[in-house]
Motif scaffolding. Structure first.
Motif, PDB file in Angstrom:
ATOM      1  N   ALA A 230     -19.633  42.785   1.428  1.00 16.46           N
ATOM      2  CA  ALA A 230     -20.020  41.496   2.001  1.00 16.46           C
ATOM      3  C   ALA A 230     -20.691  40.613   0.957  1.00 16.46           C
ATOM      4  O   ALA A 230     -20.427  39.403   0.882  1.00 16.46           O
ATOM      5  N   ARG A 231     -21.547  41.201   0.139  1.00 13.29           N
ATOM      6  CA  ARG A 231     -22.216  40.406  -0.896  1.00 13.29           C
ATOM      7  C   ARG A 231     -21.224  39.865  -1.913  1.00 13.29           C
ATOM      8  O   ARG A 231     -21.321  38.714  -2.355  1.00 13.29           O
ATOM      9  N   LEU A 232     -20.268  40.711  -2.311  1.00 14.76           N
ATOM     10  CA  LEU A 232     -19.269  40.277  -3.287  1.00 14.76           C
ATOM     11  C   LEU A 232     -18.400  39.167  -2.712  1.00 14.76           C
ATOM     12  O   LEU A 232     -18.153  38.141  -3.363  1.00 14.76           O
ATOM     13  N   PHE A 233     -17.920  39.335  -1.486  1.00 12.23           N
ATOM     14  CA  PHE A 233     -17.061  38.322  -0.867  1.00 12.23           C
ATOM     15  C   PHE A 233     -17.828  37.010  -0.693  1.00 12.23           C
ATOM     16  O   PHE A 233     -17.280  35.924  -0.896  1.00 12.23           O
ATOM     17  N   TYR A 234     -19.098  37.121  -0.315  1.00 13.56           N
ATOM     18  CA  TYR A 234     -19.927  35.931  -0.129  1.00 13.56           C
ATOM     19  C   TYR A 234     -20.090  35.187  -1.451  1.00 13.56           C
ATOM     20  O   TYR A 234     -19.956  33.962  -1.514  1.00 13.56           O
ATOM     21  N   ALA A 235     -20.394  35.936  -2.499  1.00 12.85           N
ATOM     22  CA  ALA A 235     -20.568  35.310  -3.816  1.00 12.85           C
ATOM     23  C   ALA A 235     -19.272  34.646  -4.275  1.00 12.85           C
ATOM     24  O   ALA A 235     -19.294  33.554  -4.860  1.00 12.85           O
ATOM     25  N   TYR A 236     -18.155  35.294  -4.002  1.00 12.80           N
ATOM     26  CA  TYR A 236     -16.866  34.726  -4.384  1.00 12.80           C
ATOM     27  C   TYR A 236     -16.597  33.439  -3.610  1.00 12.80           C
ATOM     28  O   TYR A 236     -16.159  32.425  -4.175  1.00 12.80           O
ATOM     29  N   ALA A 237     -16.888  33.459  -2.297  1.00 15.16           N
ATOM     30  CA  ALA A 237     -16.717  32.253  -1.485  1.00 15.16           C
ATOM     31  C   ALA A 237     -17.592  31.124  -2.001  1.00 15.16           C
ATOM     32  O   ALA A 237     -17.157  29.968  -2.091  1.00 15.16           O
ATOM     33  N   ASP A 238     -18.829  31.452  -2.353  1.00 18.50           N
ATOM     34  CA  ASP A 238     -19.736  30.433  -2.878  1.00 18.50           C
ATOM     35  C   ASP A 238     -19.217  29.855  -4.190  1.00 18.50           C
ATOM     36  O   ASP A 238     -19.330  28.646  -4.433  1.00 18.50           O
ATOM     37  N   ALA A 239     -18.668  30.721  -5.039  1.00 16.30           N
ATOM     38  CA  ALA A 239     -18.117  30.248  -6.313  1.00 16.30           C
ATOM     39  C   ALA A 239     -16.911  29.343  -6.079  1.00 16.30           C
ATOM     40  O   ALA A 239     -16.747  28.309  -6.744  1.00 16.30           O
ATOM     41  N   LEU A 240     -16.057  29.720  -5.141  1.00 22.05           N
ATOM     42  CA  LEU A 240     -14.905  28.882  -4.814  1.00 22.05           C
ATOM     43  C   LEU A 240     -15.347  27.521  -4.292  1.00 22.05           C
ATOM     44  O   LEU A 240     -14.779  26.483  -4.650  1.00 22.05           O
ATOM     45  N   LEU A 241     -16.375  27.527  -3.444  1.00 20.00           N
ATOM     46  CA  LEU A 241     -16.863  26.272  -2.882  1.00 20.00           C
ATOM     47  C   LEU A 241     -17.415  25.367  -3.988  1.00 20.00           C
ATOM     48  O   LEU A 241     -17.147  24.160  -4.012  1.00 20.00           O
ATOM     49  N   ALA A 242     -18.168  25.960  -4.907  1.00 13.08           N
ATOM     50  CA  ALA A 242     -18.725  25.175  -6.008  1.00 13.08           C
ATOM     51  C   ALA A 242     -17.623  24.584  -6.882  1.00 13.08           C
ATOM     52  O   ALA A 242     -17.780  23.501  -7.459  1.00 13.08           O
ATOM     53  N   ARG A 245     -12.944  24.305  -4.039  1.00 13.82           N
ATOM     54  CA  ARG A 245     -11.813  24.905  -3.323  1.00 13.82           C
ATOM     55  C   ARG A 245     -12.262  25.336  -1.929  1.00 13.82           C
ATOM     56  O   ARG A 245     -12.450  26.512  -1.634  1.00 13.82           O
ATOM     57  N   THR A 246     -12.463  24.348  -1.068  1.00 15.30           N
ATOM     58  CA  THR A 246     -13.086  24.582   0.223  1.00 15.30           C
ATOM     59  C   THR A 246     -12.266  25.506   1.114  1.00 15.30           C
ATOM     60  O   THR A 246     -12.821  26.391   1.793  1.00 15.30           O
ATOM     61  N   ASP A 247     -10.948  25.324   1.172  1.00 13.01           N
ATOM     62  CA  ASP A 247     -10.126  26.165   2.045  1.00 13.01           C
ATOM     63  C   ASP A 247     -10.225  27.637   1.658  1.00 13.01           C
ATOM     64  O   ASP A 247     -10.357  28.518   2.519  1.00 13.01           O
ATOM     65  N   ASP A 248     -10.140  27.901   0.356  1.00 17.00           N
ATOM     66  CA  ASP A 248     -10.276  29.285  -0.093  1.00 17.00           C
ATOM     67  C   ASP A 248     -11.682  29.816   0.198  1.00 17.00           C
ATOM     68  O   ASP A 248     -11.854  30.986   0.566  1.00 17.00           O
ATOM     69  N   ALA A 249     -12.680  28.966   0.041  1.00 19.63           N
ATOM     70  CA  ALA A 249     -14.053  29.383   0.316  1.00 19.63           C
ATOM     71  C   ALA A 249     -14.217  29.780   1.782  1.00 19.63           C
ATOM     72  O   ALA A 249     -14.856  30.792   2.096  1.00 19.63           O
ATOM     73  N   ILE A 250     -13.642  28.988   2.687  1.00 24.05           N
ATOM     74  CA  ILE A 250     -13.726  29.311   4.112  1.00 24.05           C
ATOM     75  C   ILE A 250     -13.141  30.689   4.374  1.00 24.05           C
ATOM     76  O   ILE A 250     -13.730  31.511   5.097  1.00 24.05           O
TER      77      ILE A 250
END
Length: 296
Positions: A230-242, A245-250
């Motif tokens: 969960a921590r890894l996926f969350y960090a990856y989503a946050d990196a995508l958002l930054a 890449r909002t769709d991928d982050a979601i």
């Protein structure tokens, strides 16, 4: 304090994820190969240190503190102290571990008290470093964790050290730690934690795409569940958002929510706030399936 990234991408750590996972009341306070100093110098608590440097006032200890909550390995590390001092140190360590989430400042007072009584015991210095980290005393955390690493050997809590460097506005130093010999000794979840911190340091430097790429490892597997995933996926989503890449982050926030069996993150809320409505990344896609998206 939990494991959720804050707005800067910096995260709060529960403690070491590798080596011997020794804990006070469930909180990790030891690292692989930790040992106490058995040199010829006067032992802490033997009398000579107290005569030389009076200890500052210590926080009160409840009468019902159960030192058996300490891992047996931690208690063994306190055997170099005289019995009464070892008992007090153990009680302060238990209190530090008990309070570290709900009252990190008070936990730090107990950790400092233990350090004052047993400053030459590696696991005590490491506990003080962890408590300082949770209390936001970054420089103190670095000093304590480095002292513990000098005493104990091994990689120590490299990810926590690197995160402290980020908090002090020194992302370059965080990346140096991520490339260090000590970092190369890490495996499993400990290595994942450090990679997450290093990706955050890349973001601090404005290297947004590099932060995304740094997290694209075989461990980024949406079939995984549990806290580390969960921590890894969350960090990856946050990196995508930054990286815009909002769709991928979601999709990856939703995957983090699915993996987060204990509700440690706010991934579901983050996904909803971004307008989640479709399916996430949890439909069997692995990182190899997403590589084409990462180049867009």
């Amino acid at each position: 304090m939990g494991n959720t990234p804050d707005s800067s991408g910096r995260r709060s750590f529960d403690g070491p994820r590798g080596g011997r996972d020794r804990s006070t009341s469930g909180r990790p306070t030891g690292s692989g190969g930790a040992r106490h100093d058995r040199g010829a110098r006067p032992r802490p608590g033997s009398g000579s240190d107290e005569r030389r440097t009076p200890r500052p006032p210590e926080p009160p200890l409840p009468e019902d503190v159960d030192v058996k909550l300490l891992d047996p390995d931690v208690r063994r590390d306190l055997l170099s102290l005289d019995k009464s001092n070892a008992e007090k140190v153990a009680m302060h360590l238990v209190m530090a571990g008990t309070l570290v989430d709900e009252d990190p400042e008070r936990a730090l007072l107990h950790a400092r008290a233990a350090r004052g009584r047993a400053g030459r015991v590696a696991v005590v210095r490491e506990a003080a470093g962890i408590a300082a980290y949770h209390a936001g005393e970054w420089a103190e955390a670095i000093a304590e964790l480095r002292a513990a690493r000098r005493m104990a050997g091994g990689p120590g809590l490299v990810a926590v050290l690197a995160d402290c460097e980020r908090a002090l506005g020194r992302p370059e130093r965080a990346l140096e730690l991520a490339r260090s010999d000590e970092a190369r000794q890490l495996t499993g979840e400990a290595a994942e934690e450090l990679r997450i911190v290093a990706a955050g340091a890349r973001r601090d430097l404005g290297q947004l795409d590099a932060a995304v790429v740094m997290l694209q490892t075989p461990e980024l597997d949406p079939t995984r569940t549990g806290s580390a995933a969960a921590r890894l996926f969350y960090a990856y989503a946050d990196a995508l958002l930054a990286a815009g890449r909002t769709d991928d982050a979601i999709r990856w926030f939703m995957q983090a929510a699915t993996a987060d069996e204990d509700g440690e993150t706010d991934a579901e809320d983050r996904a909803a706030a971004l307008g989640a409505g479709g399916e996430g990344a949890g439909s069997g896609e692995k990182i190899g399936d997403l590589e084409g998206d990462e180049d867009q």
